[in-house]
Design an enzyme around this catalytic site. Structure first.
Site, PDB file in Angstrom:
ATOM      1  N   GLU A  11       5.402   2.407   1.453  1.00 62.06           N
ATOM      2  CA  GLU A  11       6.786   2.679   1.124  1.00 62.06           C
ATOM      3  C   GLU A  11       6.920   3.693   0.005  1.00 62.06           C
ATOM      4  O   GLU A  11       6.000   3.905  -0.778  1.00 62.06           O
ATOM      5  CB  GLU A  11       7.529   1.407   0.718  1.00 62.06           C
ATOM      6  CG  GLU A  11       7.177   0.848  -0.647  1.00 62.06           C
ATOM      7  CD  GLU A  11       5.996  -0.083  -0.666  1.00 62.06           C
ATOM      8  OE1 GLU A  11       5.171   0.058  -1.593  1.00 62.06           O
ATOM      9  OE2 GLU A  11       5.867  -0.941   0.225  1.00 62.06           O
ATOM     10  N   ASP A  47      -5.091  -5.261   0.712  1.00 63.48           N
ATOM     11  CA  ASP A  47      -4.266  -4.213   1.302  1.00 63.48           C
ATOM     12  C   ASP A  47      -4.139  -3.006   0.374  1.00 63.48           C
ATOM     13  O   ASP A  47      -4.064  -1.869   0.824  1.00 63.48           O
ATOM     14  CB  ASP A  47      -2.881  -4.761   1.627  1.00 63.48           C
ATOM     15  CG  ASP A  47      -2.895  -5.685   2.835  1.00 63.48           C
ATOM     16  OD1 ASP A  47      -3.960  -5.829   3.458  1.00 63.48           O
ATOM     17  OD2 ASP A  47      -1.841  -6.269   3.150  1.00 63.48           O
ATOM     18  N   GLY A  48      -4.127  -3.265  -0.950  1.00 63.88           N
ATOM     19  CA  GLY A  48      -4.052  -2.155  -1.897  1.00 63.88           C
ATOM     20  C   GLY A  48      -5.243  -1.224  -1.800  1.00 63.88           C
ATOM     21  O   GLY A  48      -5.121  -0.014  -2.015  1.00 63.88           O
ATOM     22  N   SER A  57       9.244  -4.426   0.798  1.00 64.17           N
ATOM     23  CA  SER A  57      10.508  -4.528   1.515  1.00 64.17           C
ATOM     24  C   SER A  57      10.770  -5.958   1.969  1.00 64.17           C
ATOM     25  O   SER A  57      11.889  -6.472   1.848  1.00 64.17           O
ATOM     26  CB  SER A  57      10.509  -3.585   2.723  1.00 64.17           C
ATOM     27  OG  SER A  57      11.677  -3.733   3.495  1.00 64.17           O
ATOM     28  N   ASP A  78      18.802  -2.363  -8.581  1.00 61.96           N
ATOM     29  CA  ASP A  78      17.617  -2.092  -9.394  1.00 61.96           C
ATOM     30  C   ASP A  78      16.799  -0.951  -8.814  1.00 61.96           C
ATOM     31  O   ASP A  78      16.003  -0.331  -9.517  1.00 61.96           O
ATOM     32  CB  ASP A  78      16.734  -3.337  -9.486  1.00 61.96           C
ATOM     33  CG  ASP A  78      17.308  -4.403 -10.402  1.00 61.96           C
ATOM     34  OD1 ASP A  78      18.298  -4.113 -11.103  1.00 61.96           O
ATOM     35  OD2 ASP A  78      16.773  -5.526 -10.421  1.00 61.96           O
ATOM     36  N   GLY A  98       5.456  -5.741   3.154  1.00 64.95           N
ATOM     37  CA  GLY A  98       5.133  -5.668   1.737  1.00 64.95           C
ATOM     38  C   GLY A  98       6.358  -5.846   0.844  1.00 64.95           C
ATOM     39  O   GLY A  98       7.080  -6.848   0.929  1.00 64.95           O
TER      40      GLY A  98
END
Length: 294
Positions: free
Chosen positions: A150, A74-75, A193, A179, A191
């Protein structure tokens, strides 16, 4: 007919996948163009010995390609989107990585599904992107100012949490003490999220998800909003800098920076086949309905 090929890295499965794709496309007399860096890697590994037409950036990727085949995970598709941008060239993901929510085509299905591509037997899934604007302006966000998965703000070089004052269309929502904060598209909902407790959205819904990362205020929960909402984030904390990431592209900004996020004016087209639909993919990848007791 012309098809572009794209990849980022060499993995153990890359050679066989590339050779299978090339063999099929060349047997159909398809014109092929490689991303120049990827072709250099393949030549160094002696996976490819011939010379092919190349492209090296968004500007040299012509609009006359029928599709761009992304070989990786996916990257790799997220990176491919930075080449395609607004050219409306649809992307096909062949999975040579791990999980693969976007890169759904498996090795055994390469030939039959590429044949469906040539036969126009597929659907186009239009994917929303997010654009970022910062005040003050940072050069890193001037050219590649969009994300397919995102946009994330997060603490940097510290274990201390940050406070993210959040506004939706100019109206104050809340201040997250966490964070960080993830603003996800439907594509990115499976992903980062999802890892932080966010919901899964189907790709065609006109929504975004705001997901806090390890919030200290335990009543903070992921929030689904309409995708025409303009989001403004103001970050404060003990440190002078924090991180802003657009998919895998990370930049450091000062804590007085205002981050504005909104839907991009263009979309990315993902080719979908019936055998590898989104619902079929999440059922397989997330093991929905699997009960090891039975």
């Amino acid at each position: 007919m012309k098809i572009a090929l794209f990849g980022q890295y060499y993995q153990t499965s890359t050679a066989e996948t590339v050779q299978k794709v090339l063999s099929f496309l060349e047997s159909k007399q398809i014109e092929i163009a490689f991303e120049s860096h990827f072709l250099a890697i393949l030549k160094e590994k002696n996976i490819v010995t011939k010379n092919y037409e190349t492209y090296s950036c968004h500007k040299t990727l012509n609009n006359d390609f029928k599709a761009l085949i992304s070989i990786g995970g996916d990257g790799t598709i997220l990176k491919a989107a930075t080449f395609v941008r607004d050219k409306n060239i649809p992307i096909i993901g062949i999975n040579a990585g791990r999980l693969g929510f976007l890169a759904t085509i498996q090795f055994d299905n390469i030939e039959p599904l590429l044949q469906k591509l040539l036969d126009n037997d597929y659907a186009i899934s239009k994917r929303t992107l997010l654009s970022v604007q910062t005040t003050p302006e940072y050069k890193n966000f001037c050219d590649l100012d969009f994300a397919l998965n995102e946009v994330t703000v997060a603490r940097k070089d510290t274990t201390s949490m940050i406070t993210i004052e959040t506004y939706l269309n100019g109206e104050y929502l809340t201040s997250y003490w966490a964070d960080g904060l993830i603003v996800s598209t439907p594509t990115g909902s499976t992903g980062y999220s999802l890892s932080c407790g966010g919901p899964v959205l189907t790709p065609n819904v006109e929504s975004l998800v705001i997901t806090p990362m390890a919030p200290h205020n335990l009543n903070a929960r992921p929030l689904v909003i309409t995708d025409d909402t303009e989001i403004e984030l103001r970050i404060s904390g003990r440190e002078e800098q924090f991180l802003v990431s657009l998919d895998s592209r990370i930049s450091t900004v000062s804590k007085d920076t205002i981050v504005k996020i909104k839907k991009s004016p263009f979309t990315i087209s993902i080719i979908e086949f019936k055998q590898e639909s989104f619902l079929n993919t999440i059922r397989k990848k997330l093991l929905w309905g699997v009960d090891k007791r039975n």
